[in-house]
Enzyme design. Structure first.
Site, short mmCIF file in Angstrom:
data_model
loop_
_atom_site.label_atom_id
_atom_site.label_comp_id
_atom_site.label_asym_id
_atom_site.label_seq_id
_atom_site.Cartn_x
_atom_site.Cartn_y
_atom_site.Cartn_z
N HIS A 159 -3.20 7.61 1.95
CA HIS A 159 -3.59 6.29 1.47
C HIS A 159 -5.03 6.04 1.91
CE1 HIS A 159 -3.85 2.11 0.69
NE2 HIS A 159 -3.61 1.70 1.92
N ASN B 254 -9.95 0.33 -0.36
CA ASN B 254 -8.48 0.34 -0.34
C ASN B 254 -7.96 -0.30 -1.63
OD1 ASN B 254 -5.77 -0.10 0.13
ND2 ASN B 254 -6.04 -0.82 2.23
N CYS C 227 0.82 -1.23 0.00
CA CYS C 227 0.00 0.00 0.00
C CYS C 227 0.84 1.27 0.00
CB CYS C 227 -0.93 0.02 1.20
SG CYS C 227 -2.19 -1.26 1.10
N1 ACO Z 1 -18.81 -7.27 9.02
C1 ACO Z 1 -19.31 -7.42 10.27
N2 ACO Z 1 -18.53 -7.69 11.32
C2 ACO Z 1 -17.20 -7.79 11.12
C3 ACO Z 1 -16.62 -7.63 9.84
C4 ACO Z 1 -17.50 -7.37 8.77
N3 ACO Z 1 -17.07 -7.19 7.51
N4 ACO Z 1 -15.28 -7.79 9.94
C5 ACO Z 1 -15.02 -8.03 11.22
N5 ACO Z 1 -16.17 -8.02 11.96
C6 ACO Z 1 -16.34 -8.24 13.37
C7 ACO Z 1 -15.22 -9.01 14.00
O1 ACO Z 1 -15.40 -10.40 13.82
C8 ACO Z 1 -15.34 -8.59 15.45
O2 ACO Z 1 -16.38 -9.35 16.03
P1 ACO Z 1 -16.26 -9.85 17.57
O3 ACO Z 1 -16.19 -8.59 18.38
O4 ACO Z 1 -17.52 -10.63 17.76
O5 ACO Z 1 -15.01 -10.66 17.63
C9 ACO Z 1 -15.83 -7.15 15.37
O6 ACO Z 1 -16.33 -6.97 14.02
C10 ACO Z 1 -14.72 -6.13 15.63
O7 ACO Z 1 -13.56 -6.50 14.89
P2 ACO Z 1 -12.27 -5.59 14.86
O8 ACO Z 1 -11.30 -6.19 13.90
O9 ACO Z 1 -11.78 -5.30 16.24
O10 ACO Z 1 -12.89 -4.23 14.26
P3 ACO Z 1 -12.23 -2.85 13.96
O11 ACO Z 1 -13.03 -1.76 14.53
O12 ACO Z 1 -10.75 -2.85 14.24
O13 ACO Z 1 -12.43 -2.71 12.37
C11 ACO Z 1 -11.09 -2.99 10.40
C12 ACO Z 1 -11.85 -3.68 11.52
C13 ACO Z 1 -12.08 -2.21 9.56
C14 ACO Z 1 -10.41 -4.06 9.56
C15 ACO Z 1 -10.05 -2.02 10.98
O14 ACO Z 1 -9.31 -2.66 11.98
C16 ACO Z 1 -9.11 -1.49 9.95
O15 ACO Z 1 -9.48 -0.80 9.03
N6 ACO Z 1 -7.79 -1.77 10.12
C17 ACO Z 1 -6.77 -1.25 9.23
C18 ACO Z 1 -6.70 -2.13 8.07
C19 ACO Z 1 -5.91 -1.51 6.99
O16 ACO Z 1 -5.90 -0.32 6.78
N7 ACO Z 1 -5.26 -2.38 6.25
C20 ACO Z 1 -4.67 -2.03 5.06
C21 ACO Z 1 -3.28 -1.56 5.16
S1 ACO Z 1 -2.78 -1.39 3.57
C22 ACO Z 1 -1.99 -2.75 2.85
O17 ACO Z 1 -0.80 -2.86 2.92
C23 ACO Z 1 -2.78 -3.76 2.09
#
Ligand code: ACO
Length: 324
Positions: free
Chosen positions: A251, A281, A115
């Protein structure tokens, strides 16, 4: 020795025509439009059609950047292409784009920083141009992440999309450039964090392409702190201050990360360019896609100071300050 500066001549973006909405995804995995919108700000993403490749998307974005610059492929002697989803293991996708554009001189190569690829590619092209080794570069970020997603994993498949963006950088003397050009760049990687975001396959390990794996909430925590620090380094290197930044073009990973970084840096919300709702993304393509959108709609104007930044797999992160 003449001192050169890299100046932005044009930027272009391209998204494949097929759209996948949050509601479409809710039919594929256990998720909802409300969850995706609230947690990420993403409303839809674009998906490459069967047979549509990273080089196809990259070549179209490159043509748009050349049009915006009023240049032709013959004017280009360097292509630095950031992609984690190449057409083939080799040759470099950059050489395929080079051929599609009809360029038969200079050099073209791929760069892998996931990314953060567009920031690393900008830094690489800038160094070649500043040394006077090439005249005009196409810096491209292009991805088909839909091909490396686990479409049964709701934690990742809702976040990513396909797309491409490109920027023409031109070597100019300091007199020609005036105040324009790349002002400060900061790049960092730390391989200790590999397991937070990686693809579980590759030629040398599994002989498969593999699928993306991510510990999203951990990446989130690293993102805000590391990006903020990187931006401060770029600003310091440029001899400028955060308040001098006209546009923050981050990004496009997650609206919450964008907003948290802007808040930590003290950047007003109206200076933040966000297109994440429109395409999710798109990895290395996201920064030039956002930049192209803000130039096209008249927000970014000649002379503005633009900050670009990204973090992704590696972990790899960085930022650059450019007066356009
Ligand atoms: N729909 C519904 N529920 C979901 C989903 C979904 N799509 N995905 C996860 N959940 C659930 C999880 O299972 C979890 O449930 P639980 O509490 O029963 O265990 C709950 O939602 C919370 O999960 P978290 O992972 O703690 O949620 P968070 O608020 O952190 O959001 C997210 C998740 C959106 C992935 C966030 O952490 C994020 O954006 N992280 C950064 C990711 C990123 O930017 N990555 C790319 C970097 S770039 C690269 O190099 C490719």
């Amino acid at each position: 020795m003449t001192e050169f500066v890299s100046v932005v001549r044009g930027v272009g973006g391209h998204l494949p025509s097929k759209v996948l909405t949050n509601d479409d995804l809710a039919k594929m995995v256990d998720t909802t439009d409300e969850w995706i919108t609230a947690r990420t700000g993403i409303r839809k993403r674009h998906i490459a059609a069967e047979g549509e490749t990273t080089s196809d998307l990259g070549a179209i974005a490159a043509k748009k950047a050349l049009d915006a610059a009023g240049l032709t492929p013959d004017d280009i002697d360097l292509i630095v292409m950031a992609t984690a989803t190449p057409d083939y293991t080799f040759p470099a996708t950059a050489t395929i784009v080079q051929h599609k554009l009809g360029i038969t001189r200079g050099a073209a190569f791929d760069l892998q920083a996931v990314c953060s690829g567009f920031v690393f590619a900008t830094a690489t092209a800038d160094n070649f141009l500043a040394r006077g080794q090439f005249e005009r570069a196409l810096v491209i970020g292009a991805e088909t992440f839909s091909r490396i997603l686990d479409w049964s994993d709701r934690g990742t498949c809702v976040l990513f999309g396909d797309g491409a963006g490109a920027m023409v950088l031109e070597r100019q003397t300091k007199e020609q450039a005036g105040d324009k050009g790349v002002k400060g760049i900061h790049l960092r990687t730390d391989g200790r964090y590999r397991d937070l975001l990686f693809v579980d396959g590759g030629p040398s390990t599994t002989q498969t392409v593999g699928q993306l794996r991510m510990v999203g909430n951990q990446v989130f925590k690293h993102a805000v702190g590391k990006i903020s620090e990187s931006v401060m380094e770029s600003v310091k290197q440029a001899g400028l201050q955060v308040k001098d930044i006209d546009w923050f073009v981050p990004h496009q990973a997650n609206q919450r990360i964008l907003s948290a970084v802007a808040e930590r840096l003290g950047l007003e919300e109206h200076k933040v360019v966000s297109t994440v709702a429109e395409h999710g993304n798109t990895s290395a393509a996201s920064v030039p896609l956002a930049m192209a959108a803000a130039i096209e709609d008249g927000r970014i104007k000649p002379g503005d100071l633009v900050l670009i930044e990204a973090i992704g797999g590696g972990l790899a992160w960085g930022s650059a300050l450019i007066r356009v």
